[in-house]
Design a protein around this motif. Sequence first.
Motif, mmCIF file in Angstrom:
data_model
loop_
_atom_site.group_PDB
_atom_site.id
_atom_site.type_symbol
_atom_site.label_atom_id
_atom_site.label_comp_id
_atom_site.label_asym_id
_atom_site.label_seq_id
_atom_site.Cartn_x
_atom_site.Cartn_y
_atom_site.Cartn_z
ATOM 1 N N ILE A 1 78.195 16.319 87.028
ATOM 2 C CA ILE A 1 77.605 16.390 85.690
ATOM 3 C C ILE A 1 78.109 17.627 84.951
ATOM 4 C CG2 ILE A 1 75.452 16.611 84.397
ATOM 5 C CD1 ILE A 1 75.899 13.874 85.570
ATOM 6 N N LYS A 2 78.213 18.748 85.664
ATOM 7 C CA LYS A 2 78.713 19.968 85.023
ATOM 8 C C LYS A 2 80.158 19.789 84.561
ATOM 9 C CE LYS A 2 77.682 22.959 88.305
ATOM 10 N NZ LYS A 2 77.512 24.281 88.963
ATOM 11 N N ILE A 3 80.964 19.159 85.402
ATOM 12 C CA ILE A 3 82.370 18.947 85.049
ATOM 13 C C ILE A 3 82.488 18.064 83.815
ATOM 14 C CG2 ILE A 3 84.498 17.806 85.786
ATOM 15 C CD1 ILE A 3 83.862 18.759 88.630
ATOM 16 N N ILE A 4 81.764 16.947 83.819
ATOM 17 C CA ILE A 4 81.831 16.031 82.682
ATOM 18 C C ILE A 4 81.335 16.716 81.414
ATOM 19 C CG2 ILE A 4 80.983 13.852 81.734
ATOM 20 C CD1 ILE A 4 80.775 12.800 84.586
ATOM 21 N N GLY A 5 80.221 17.455 81.530
ATOM 22 C CA GLY A 5 79.675 18.153 80.369
ATOM 23 C C GLY A 5 80.635 19.179 79.798
ATOM 24 N N ASP A 6 81.317 19.920 80.684
ATOM 25 C CA ASP A 6 82.274 20.931 80.223
ATOM 26 C C ASP A 6 83.526 20.297 79.623
ATOM 27 O OD1 ASP A 6 80.736 23.135 80.890
ATOM 28 O OD2 ASP A 6 81.539 23.272 82.927
ATOM 29 N N GLU A 7 83.961 19.171 80.198
ATOM 30 C CA GLU A 7 85.206 18.547 79.753
ATOM 31 C C GLU A 7 85.052 17.811 78.425
ATOM 32 O OE1 GLU A 7 88.287 18.621 80.971
ATOM 33 O OE2 GLU A 7 87.756 19.989 82.591
ATOM 34 N N ILE A 8 83.930 17.105 78.228
ATOM 35 C CA ILE A 8 83.794 16.284 77.021
ATOM 36 C C ILE A 8 82.697 16.782 76.087
ATOM 37 C CG2 ILE A 8 84.583 14.265 78.319
ATOM 38 C CD1 ILE A 8 81.740 13.177 78.184
ATOM 39 N N GLY A 9 81.994 17.878 76.476
ATOM 40 C CA GLY A 9 80.894 18.394 75.675
ATOM 41 C C GLY A 9 81.350 18.995 74.357
ATOM 42 N N PRO A 10 80.387 19.417 73.494
ATOM 43 C CA PRO A 10 78.959 19.461 73.805
ATOM 44 C C PRO A 10 78.285 18.091 73.704
ATOM 45 C CG PRO A 10 79.300 20.200 71.561
ATOM 46 C CD PRO A 10 80.672 19.966 72.146
ATOM 47 N N ILE A 11 77.206 17.925 74.474
ATOM 48 C CA ILE A 11 76.428 16.697 74.468
ATOM 49 C C ILE A 11 75.123 16.971 73.725
ATOM 50 C CG2 ILE A 11 75.425 14.868 75.875
ATOM 51 C CD1 ILE A 11 78.449 15.256 76.270
ATOM 52 N N GLU A 12 74.831 16.174 72.713
ATOM 53 C CA GLU A 12 73.609 16.373 71.938
ATOM 54 C C GLU A 12 72.412 15.746 72.655
ATOM 55 O OE1 GLU A 12 73.933 15.029 67.943
ATOM 56 O OE2 GLU A 12 75.265 16.668 67.334
ATOM 57 N N VAL A 13 71.366 16.541 72.868
ATOM 58 C CA VAL A 13 70.129 16.038 73.468
ATOM 59 C C VAL A 13 68.953 16.552 72.653
ATOM 60 C CG1 VAL A 13 71.133 15.970 75.783
ATOM 61 C CG2 VAL A 13 69.849 17.972 75.070
ATOM 62 N N LEU B 1 74.643 20.764 74.425
ATOM 63 C CA LEU B 1 74.743 21.325 75.766
ATOM 64 C C LEU B 1 76.092 21.044 76.418
ATOM 65 C CD1 LEU B 1 71.223 20.260 77.144
ATOM 66 C CD2 LEU B 1 71.821 22.299 75.819
ATOM 67 N N TYR B 2 76.523 22.018 77.225
ATOM 68 C CA TYR B 2 77.682 21.844 78.093
ATOM 69 C C TYR B 2 77.188 21.702 79.538
ATOM 70 C CZ TYR B 2 80.840 22.929 74.231
ATOM 71 O OH TYR B 2 81.535 22.888 73.047
ATOM 72 N N GLY B 3 78.105 21.761 80.486
ATOM 73 C CA GLY B 3 77.838 21.400 81.870
ATOM 74 C C GLY B 3 76.602 21.990 82.521
ATOM 75 N N GLU B 4 76.523 23.334 82.609
ATOM 76 C CA GLU B 4 75.431 23.980 83.340
ATOM 77 C C GLU B 4 74.077 23.669 82.714
ATOM 78 O OE1 GLU B 4 74.471 25.818 86.688
ATOM 79 O OE2 GLU B 4 76.534 26.184 86.031
ATOM 80 N N GLU B 5 73.986 23.795 81.393
ATOM 81 C CA GLU B 5 72.725 23.516 80.705
ATOM 82 C C GLU B 5 72.381 22.034 80.764
ATOM 83 O OE1 GLU B 5 73.685 25.162 76.857
ATOM 84 O OE2 GLU B 5 72.249 26.791 77.177
ATOM 85 N N LYS C 1 86.322 10.448 72.868
ATOM 86 C CA LYS C 1 87.351 11.382 73.322
ATOM 87 C C LYS C 1 88.706 10.693 73.490
ATOM 88 C CE LYS C 1 84.539 14.830 73.457
ATOM 89 N NZ LYS C 1 84.707 15.983 72.552
ATOM 90 N N ASP C 2 89.768 11.510 73.463
ATOM 91 C CA ASP C 2 91.113 10.971 73.632
ATOM 92 C C ASP C 2 91.382 10.662 75.100
ATOM 93 O OD1 ASP C 2 92.791 13.352 74.921
ATOM 94 O OD2 ASP C 2 91.455 14.212 73.398
ATOM 95 N N ILE C 3 92.389 9.843 75.344
ATOM 96 C CA ILE C 3 92.680 9.356 76.687
ATOM 97 C C ILE C 3 93.093 10.479 77.633
ATOM 98 C CG2 ILE C 3 95.081 8.831 76.126
ATOM 99 C CD1 ILE C 3 92.689 6.911 78.492
ATOM 100 N N PHE C 4 93.716 11.540 77.118
ATOM 101 C CA PHE C 4 94.159 12.633 77.980
ATOM 102 C C PHE C 4 92.957 13.410 78.528
ATOM 103 C CE2 PHE C 4 97.488 11.880 74.797
ATOM 104 C CZ PHE C 4 98.513 11.484 75.643
ATOM 105 N N THR C 5 91.971 13.651 77.666
ATOM 106 C CA THR C 5 90.746 14.322 78.111
ATOM 107 C C THR C 5 90.025 13.477 79.149
ATOM 108 O OG1 THR C 5 90.465 15.428 75.981
ATOM 109 C CG2 THR C 5 88.511 15.246 77.372
ATOM 110 N N LEU C 6 89.948 12.176 78.904
ATOM 111 C CA LEU C 6 89.247 11.283 79.820
ATOM 112 C C LEU C 6 89.968 11.178 81.160
ATOM 113 C CD1 LEU C 6 88.252 8.462 77.311
ATOM 114 C CD2 LEU C 6 86.776 10.218 78.280
ATOM 115 N N SER C 7 91.284 11.127 81.133
ATOM 116 C CA SER C 7 92.053 11.041 82.381
ATOM 117 C C SER C 7 91.861 12.295 83.225
ATOM 118 C CB SER C 7 93.540 10.841 82.068
ATOM 119 O OG SER C 7 93.742 9.641 81.371
ATOM 120 N N ARG C 8 91.884 13.459 82.580
ATOM 121 C CA ARG C 8 91.674 14.721 83.290
ATOM 122 C C ARG C 8 90.268 14.777 83.894
ATOM 123 N NH1 ARG C 8 92.451 17.838 79.279
ATOM 124 N NH2 ARG C 8 90.274 18.267 78.768
#
Length: 387
Positions: A124-136, A162-166, A201-208
Amino acid sequence: MKKAIFLLIGVIVVLFSLSVVFIPWMRLILYVIYSPLNEETNFLVLGLDKDIQGTRRTDVIMFVSVNSKSKEIRITSVPRDLIINGKKINSYYQRNGLENLIGLIEGFFGKKVDRYVIVDYDVIKIIGDEIGPIEVYVNQPMKYTDYSQNLVINFEPGLHKLYGEELLAFMRFRKDYNGDLGRIERQKYIIEQLLKTALKKDIFTLSRTFKKVFDLTETNVKTSELVFLAVNFRDRFNLKGISFPVEYDVDGNIYPGDMKQLKEKYSQNVQDKENEYVFYIVNNTEYQTRIYNVNLYYMWKAAGVIPEAIFFLDKKIWNYPNDLVYILNEKVSIESVKKIVKTVHPKRNFVIKYAKDDLEGYYKLIDLLTSSRNYIDFPVDFIVILH
């Protein structure tokens, strides 16, 4: 129906799906290399917390049934505080191993577990940091500290990015009056927000992101089977949340409830519900009786639409001045809902709005329902509140 899916498989399906959409030449390759799954395939998804003195507990336990023919996905979260043989189920995996946990889950659902997916919470932290911020949206103060897990949660009511840790902290919080059941609802909400953000998100971000997620995963799902899921569910799927039945003792401990009811829900023939609505009714009228709710049910049934459930909500704690409908599925139009409610209640004057346009009111409603132990299985198309 809103596109929200379980903890890991959903993310993987989205990533593969977007790769198919954005890289057309990959389609031919994917159709050649995928391995078809059975018409019904059942997954056990486990999310592990941090290793504390050699102990790892399952903070997330999900049973997911995927029907590749009807494109329906049924999902149930098992409360981590569920008492089994005198101990919480979140320690069952550590004490008894994966094979015995699978046997326990199969007994609950009356279904064979075909595949398992075990992920670390760092996903969850990785996904949040890679594609964030996530609105909650936070509808009440959330404060908790656990120094043993280096966990600090401190959110005030309102909209947060929020990003990964939060994001992980928000997802793990359970120190409110709903306890573990409240956290299950937050897990569903976060997964939905992650998927919405990922689609932009773009395909490069999603692939990473996909590569980093897969490195933290233990599973017997083949890569070719994941490709099959991506190809088969690329265009559409219907997600059906099914609550795990529980009972409480006088001390508030949670025990398994009516397992027969749960097995029946998973044994029902799956039908394509593309043209049906999933909705709930909240009885906020002065007629807080079972007979009135039964009459409501048959009124709606006579109109050809059947609610998932009808809840009581006392006017003393919710007193909106009009009959109200919150639409949660953005693909459902206000006009189509208006036509339905006017067919059943021609003399009532409804205010119909999308929940996203009144988040404060919507979250207040959900908060009041859950505090009364009225739980909605998301996703749903709309909620009708009769004043």
